[in-house]
Design a protein around this motif. Sequence first.
Motif, PDB file in Angstrom:
ATOM      1  N   GLY A 136      49.660  10.730 -65.879  1.00 34.88           N
ATOM      2  CA  GLY A 136      49.011   9.923 -66.921  1.00 34.88           C
ATOM      3  C   GLY A 136      47.562   9.656 -66.576  1.00 34.88           C
ATOM      4  N   GLU A 137      46.889   9.035 -67.548  1.00 37.34           N
ATOM      5  CA  GLU A 137      45.444   8.832 -67.481  1.00 37.34           C
ATOM      6  C   GLU A 137      44.952   8.228 -66.161  1.00 37.34           C
ATOM      7  OE1 GLU A 137      42.972   6.305 -70.466  1.00 37.34           O
ATOM      8  OE2 GLU A 137      44.379   7.604 -71.539  1.00 37.34           O
ATOM      9  N   GLU A 138      45.748   7.278 -65.629  1.00 35.64           N
ATOM     10  CA  GLU A 138      45.310   6.594 -64.403  1.00 35.64           C
ATOM     11  C   GLU A 138      46.177   6.937 -63.190  1.00 35.64           C
ATOM     12  OE1 GLU A 138      43.103   2.663 -66.113  1.00 35.64           O
ATOM     13  OE2 GLU A 138      45.221   2.465 -65.641  1.00 35.64           O
ATOM     14  N   ALA A 139      46.748   8.131 -63.225  1.00 36.36           N
ATOM     15  CA  ALA A 139      47.626   8.513 -62.111  1.00 36.36           C
ATOM     16  C   ALA A 139      46.839   8.563 -60.793  1.00 36.36           C
ATOM     17  CB  ALA A 139      48.271   9.860 -62.392  1.00 36.36           C
ATOM     18  N   LEU A 140      45.636   9.113 -60.829  1.00 35.46           N
ATOM     19  CA  LEU A 140      44.842   9.189 -59.598  1.00 35.46           C
ATOM     20  C   LEU A 140      44.506   7.780 -59.098  1.00 35.46           C
ATOM     21  CD1 LEU A 140      43.211  10.609 -57.417  1.00 35.46           C
ATOM     22  CD2 LEU A 140      41.269  10.714 -59.008  1.00 35.46           C
ATOM     23  N   ALA A 141      44.082   6.921 -60.011  1.00 34.49           N
ATOM     24  CA  ALA A 141      43.742   5.552 -59.604  1.00 34.49           C
ATOM     25  C   ALA A 141      44.952   4.861 -58.996  1.00 34.49           C
ATOM     26  CB  ALA A 141      43.239   4.770 -60.818  1.00 34.49           C
ATOM     27  N   CYS A 142      46.097   5.108 -59.580  1.00 28.77           N
ATOM     28  CA  CYS A 142      47.345   4.507 -59.081  1.00 28.77           C
ATOM     29  C   CYS A 142      47.629   4.998 -57.656  1.00 28.77           C
ATOM     30  CB  CYS A 142      48.480   4.867 -60.034  1.00 28.77           C
ATOM     31  SG  CYS A 142      50.094   4.428 -59.433  1.00 28.77           S
ATOM     32  N   MET A 143      47.534   6.306 -57.454  1.00 30.64           N
ATOM     33  CA  MET A 143      47.819   6.858 -56.128  1.00 30.64           C
ATOM     34  C   MET A 143      46.791   6.404 -55.103  1.00 30.64           C
ATOM     35  SD  MET A 143      50.574   8.139 -56.749  1.00 30.64           S
ATOM     36  CE  MET A 143      51.045   8.720 -55.173  1.00 30.64           C
ATOM     37  N   GLN A 144      45.548   6.325 -55.532  1.00 35.05           N
ATOM     38  CA  GLN A 144      44.503   5.839 -54.611  1.00 35.05           C
ATOM     39  C   GLN A 144      44.796   4.410 -54.162  1.00 35.05           C
ATOM     40  OE1 GLN A 144      42.869   8.011 -53.220  1.00 35.05           O
ATOM     41  NE2 GLN A 144      40.868   8.402 -54.109  1.00 35.05           N
ATOM     42  N   HIS A 145      45.342   3.603 -55.075  1.00 41.19           N
ATOM     43  CA  HIS A 145      45.654   2.212 -54.774  1.00 41.19           C
ATOM     44  C   HIS A 145      46.837   2.090 -53.807  1.00 41.19           C
ATOM     45  CE1 HIS A 145      46.248  -2.054 -55.490  1.00 41.19           C
ATOM     46  NE2 HIS A 145      47.470  -1.842 -55.939  1.00 41.19           N
ATOM     47  N   ILE A 146      47.848   2.935 -54.024  1.00 41.51           N
ATOM     48  CA  ILE A 146      49.091   2.803 -53.242  1.00 41.51           C
ATOM     49  C   ILE A 146      48.999   3.513 -51.889  1.00 41.51           C
ATOM     50  CG2 ILE A 146      51.564   3.332 -53.221  1.00 41.51           C
ATOM     51  CD1 ILE A 146      51.590   3.104 -56.244  1.00 41.51           C
ATOM     52  N   CYS A 147      48.339   4.656 -51.855  1.00 37.02           N
ATOM     53  CA  CYS A 147      48.360   5.505 -50.651  1.00 37.02           C
ATOM     54  C   CYS A 147      47.187   5.174 -49.729  1.00 37.02           C
ATOM     55  CB  CYS A 147      48.266   6.979 -51.035  1.00 37.02           C
ATOM     56  SG  CYS A 147      49.573   7.516 -52.129  1.00 37.02           S
ATOM     57  N   ALA A 148      47.427   5.198 -48.433  1.00 32.47           N
ATOM     58  CA  ALA A 148      46.354   4.913 -47.475  1.00 32.47           C
ATOM     59  C   ALA A 148      45.459   6.125 -47.242  1.00 32.47           C
ATOM     60  CB  ALA A 148      46.946   4.439 -46.155  1.00 32.47           C
ATOM     61  N   ASN A 149      45.944   7.298 -47.593  1.00 29.65           N
ATOM     62  CA  ASN A 149      45.143   8.505 -47.387  1.00 29.65           C
ATOM     63  C   ASN A 149      44.371   8.857 -48.675  1.00 29.65           C
ATOM     64  OD1 ASN A 149      44.082  10.661 -46.006  1.00 29.65           O
ATOM     65  ND2 ASN A 149      46.081  11.431 -45.319  1.00 29.65           N
ATOM     66  N   GLN A 150      43.462   9.799 -48.560  1.00 33.95           N
ATOM     67  CA  GLN A 150      42.634  10.200 -49.704  1.00 33.95           C
ATOM     68  C   GLN A 150      43.472  11.044 -50.673  1.00 33.95           C
ATOM     69  OE1 GLN A 150      40.401  10.147 -52.216  1.00 33.95           O
ATOM     70  NE2 GLN A 150      38.952   9.666 -50.570  1.00 33.95           N
ATOM     71  N   MET A 151      43.535  10.593 -51.916  1.00 29.76           N
ATOM     72  CA  MET A 151      44.329  11.297 -52.919  1.00 29.76           C
ATOM     73  C   MET A 151      43.471  12.102 -53.875  1.00 29.76           C
ATOM     74  SD  MET A 151      47.456  10.844 -52.451  1.00 29.76           S
ATOM     75  CE  MET A 151      47.445  10.513 -50.722  1.00 29.76           C
ATOM     76  N   ASP A 152      42.157  11.865 -53.825  1.00 28.46           N
ATOM     77  CA  ASP A 152      41.273  12.603 -54.728  1.00 28.46           C
ATOM     78  C   ASP A 152      40.935  13.938 -54.063  1.00 28.46           C
ATOM     79  OD1 ASP A 152      39.738  13.348 -56.779  1.00 28.46           O
ATOM     80  OD2 ASP A 152      38.170  11.828 -56.495  1.00 28.46           O
ATOM     81  N   VAL A 153      41.902  14.821 -54.087  1.00 29.24           N
ATOM     82  CA  VAL A 153      41.782  16.107 -53.389  1.00 29.24           C
ATOM     83  C   VAL A 153      41.865  17.224 -54.420  1.00 29.24           C
ATOM     84  CG1 VAL A 153      42.759  15.252 -51.219  1.00 29.24           C
ATOM     85  CG2 VAL A 153      44.296  16.089 -53.023  1.00 29.24           C
ATOM     86  N   GLU A 154      41.634  18.431 -53.965  1.00 27.75           N
ATOM     87  CA  GLU A 154      41.745  19.595 -54.852  1.00 27.75           C
ATOM     88  C   GLU A 154      43.160  19.688 -55.428  1.00 27.75           C
ATOM     89  OE1 GLU A 154      39.355  22.320 -55.221  1.00 27.75           O
ATOM     90  OE2 GLU A 154      38.091  20.642 -54.563  1.00 27.75           O
ATOM     91  N   ILE A 155      43.254  20.214 -56.618  1.00 27.26           N
ATOM     92  CA  ILE A 155      44.586  20.487 -57.165  1.00 27.26           C
ATOM     93  C   ILE A 155      45.247  21.536 -56.269  1.00 27.26           C
ATOM     94  CG2 ILE A 155      45.814  21.495 -59.144  1.00 27.26           C
ATOM     95  CD1 ILE A 155      43.550  20.171 -60.858  1.00 27.26           C
ATOM     96  N   GLY A 156      46.507  21.293 -55.937  1.00 25.95           N
ATOM     97  CA  GLY A 156      47.189  22.217 -55.020  1.00 25.95           C
ATOM     98  C   GLY A 156      47.146  21.755 -53.564  1.00 25.95           C
TER      99      GLY A 156
END
Length: 811
Positions: A496-516
């Motif tokens: 969904g629209e804010e899936a990246l923001a959600c994962m960035q909030h929950i996960c301690a590691n960097q989630m804004d990575v390349e697809i794949g």
Amino acid sequence: MVNPPNQADIVIIGGGIVGCSVAYHLTELGLSDVLLFERKQLTCGTTWHAAGLVGQLRASQNMTRLAQYSTELFAALAAETGQETGYQATGSMTLALNAERLEELKRQATMANAFDVTCELIGADFVRERWPGIDTDDVLGGVYLPGDGQTNPVDTTLALAKGARNRGAQIFEQTPVQRLAIENRKVVGVYLEDGCLVRARQVVITGGMWSREFASQHDIHLPLHAAEHFYLVTEPLPSFTSMRPTLRVPDEQVYYKYDAGKLLLGFFERQAKPWGMDGIPTDFCFDALPDDLAHIEPMLEQATRRFPELADTGIQLFFNGPESFTVDDRYLLGETPEVSNLFVACGFNSIGIQSSGGAGKVLAEWMRDGKPPMDLWDVDVRRTFAFQTEAHFLRERTQETLGLLYAMHWPHQQYTTSRNVRLSPLHQTLLDQGAVMGELAGWERPNWYAFAGQDNYQYTYHKPNWFDACQHECMAVMNDVALFDQSSYPIFWIDGEEALACMQHICANQMDVEIGQIVYTQWLNEDAGIEADVTVTRTAEQTFMVVGPCASERRDATWLHRHAEQFNCSVRQDQDTTIIGVMGPKSTALLARLLNGSEAIEQLAYYQSQQYKSAEINVRANRLSYVGERGYELYLPRKHAVSLWQQLMSNGADLGVTPAGFHAMNACRMEKGYRHWGHDIYDHITPTQAGLGFAIAKQKDNFIGKAALKNQRGPMTRRLVHLAITSSNAPFMIHDEPVYRDGEAVGLTTSAAWGHRVDKSLAIAELTHAQGVTREWLSEGYFEVEVALQRYPVRVQIAPFYDPKSARMKD
Ligand SMILES: Cc1cc2nc3c(=O)[nH]c(=O)nc-3n(C[C@H](O)[C@H](O)[C@H](O)COP(=O)(O)OP(=O)(O)OC[C@H]3O[C@@H](n4cnc5c(N)ncnc54)[C@H](O)[C@@H]3O)c2cc1C
């Protein structure tokens, strides 16, 4: 009768010893606006008829701490409240009638001493001296815990209730709670029988054996079931002139309690009798169930042989009372996953008296702080599953669990009841290949593949019968290629629209990575404790696939859903995809024969994910490994699992392809030092202490736990390390073995396995040192581990014992 107020801070449902203990401890913390509702009279459920034994030693450090605290509390309650409790420190003895039981008792004694519970190894002379008249001819030894005791359950409950009332709690008897008031998945109060709503900020269910049915009205799952539980009380015995310690003979499923000049003989039969299948009667009040002499007779006969004075003594009372048992003999504590602000403490498996003090204390702290005060995963209600509340599952399992309390507590022991609940699509295929299944979270999982002539576990504390099979599988992982059925791993999709923001909030590691890209990460709480340990694959701009461990599925799902609520994204658990692990240096060669896609499998880099096709099957290959070799996890539709597995087996015959089980995976991950959530890592250890600092994105803007991580300063006083026993007679460790440095206790093992690639008995251990667990401190000390009261020299190091640079996985 005074009417209850229509509003309170906290409402407690049920006035047994547990409800009263929760009220006592809440008020002790200053939370005094507490209402306790009891449908009939205090103690009228299970509490009134308990034998009142109070032991201190449990299976893990924190559970032992809680039981220890109960003994301290009971000893002090009378002085505080003016209500006598009848508590006496009588001591207890447990006897071994065979060598494996003696080994188990020695291991328990080792653990007890590490937990500051005095526990002495004793011989038959000691037993005869303290328990004249008992036959010790076949007794190989035993343990004596002088600090164990007994209490009067009714008086102790009344003392807790009095303590709570003194600090402001109000207790209403004859006041059944009908149901909960819930708004937006949050409890807001309770409805009483007359339909009156009593609003509350928090509600606690301490309704004993009524709890499952009560909660089920709201689709809240509390897997517990009542079972008949028996003891008898004799006429006064001439030889019982003074107090005797409680005596347990678990190999004969009985305990002997001195009871004011009489003997109370209690039973833990191998096959118990579930009770209350059609619901627990609403009019139950200080009731007993019909006795069943035939049921207890074999144990009674054995006890009469062991203590012949019984033959000449009349029986004053045959008692049969119901008690609730859970599916794993551990109680249910904490906030429910289904409804916020709703807490439970129930399902006490015949140790509710001894557990009540500690459970009440930590639950009260949990409610005050919104988080558990220590690692309570052993008893956390989030470990349970909805399917476990199904009638046939519970009824069958309850026949087994009561007896298991006195049975041997074997390493890797499997339940024999209520099996085959969650089956992998590969189940029959793997059985045909010799898989020996173990159960976890209801899943049947291949633990090892039997050699010809073997067919099941033969339990032992020593070298197990599956050792050679596991070694064979580990060698295939190291030299060739092994296949793992990982169907039990839960898969979640965040989209969904804010899936990246959600994962960035929950996960301690960097989630804004390349697809794949695949990311290994922890989910932290506000104190930076590890709530979950997962891998996440970014499969599209705003789509992430999360894969976690099977045992914590419900906990992880709850964490994910509750935190994702604030973002514009959906969370879905994937029930259609399954996972096959292909691990070993020849894994790439094998997959190259089967998979084709836009990029050759040889090109797929470490921690990259790519979609392929095998014939007409869509397969996602994730290149990663939990076993420390080059390897892949293949994600594919369940319906194609058998076909792909068979193709892997047939195409890999010349590469030495071998099916491998979870014992092999555990052995390999131990050599590689990979942490296991629930054993090595938990919600009260930070990634830095756990050696997982590499998985934190320090530069990332914000995520749960970041502030606490930033505030971590000073020496690292707690740290996970790896240890290997260096002597040739190395025993098999399990967990909770104490570690010594220059003779001083400095920590405990958290999990252990035999590492076949390095051929050593290995463990991960959590060590503590006020000046820091540094490399120097480790290298300068002489370390030992204690197993079954014997110390063994160990090598301790921060790096894992196998391929510390991970060259084999990345090449
Ligand atoms: C034979 C026997 C021997 C035992 N011996 C020991 C021992 O030696 N040591 C030990 O530690 N443990 C022992 N136990 C276990 C121990 O008795 C229990 O674990 C403990 O009493 C459980 O306490 P509880 O408060 O959870 O449940 P309960 O005592 O059953 O309390 C639950 C209360 O909730 C009330 N309630 C339920 N629903 C509602 C509602 N809707 N509204 C209001 N009130 C409600 C009930 O009336 C009941 O009073 C023994 C048990 C048995 C049967």
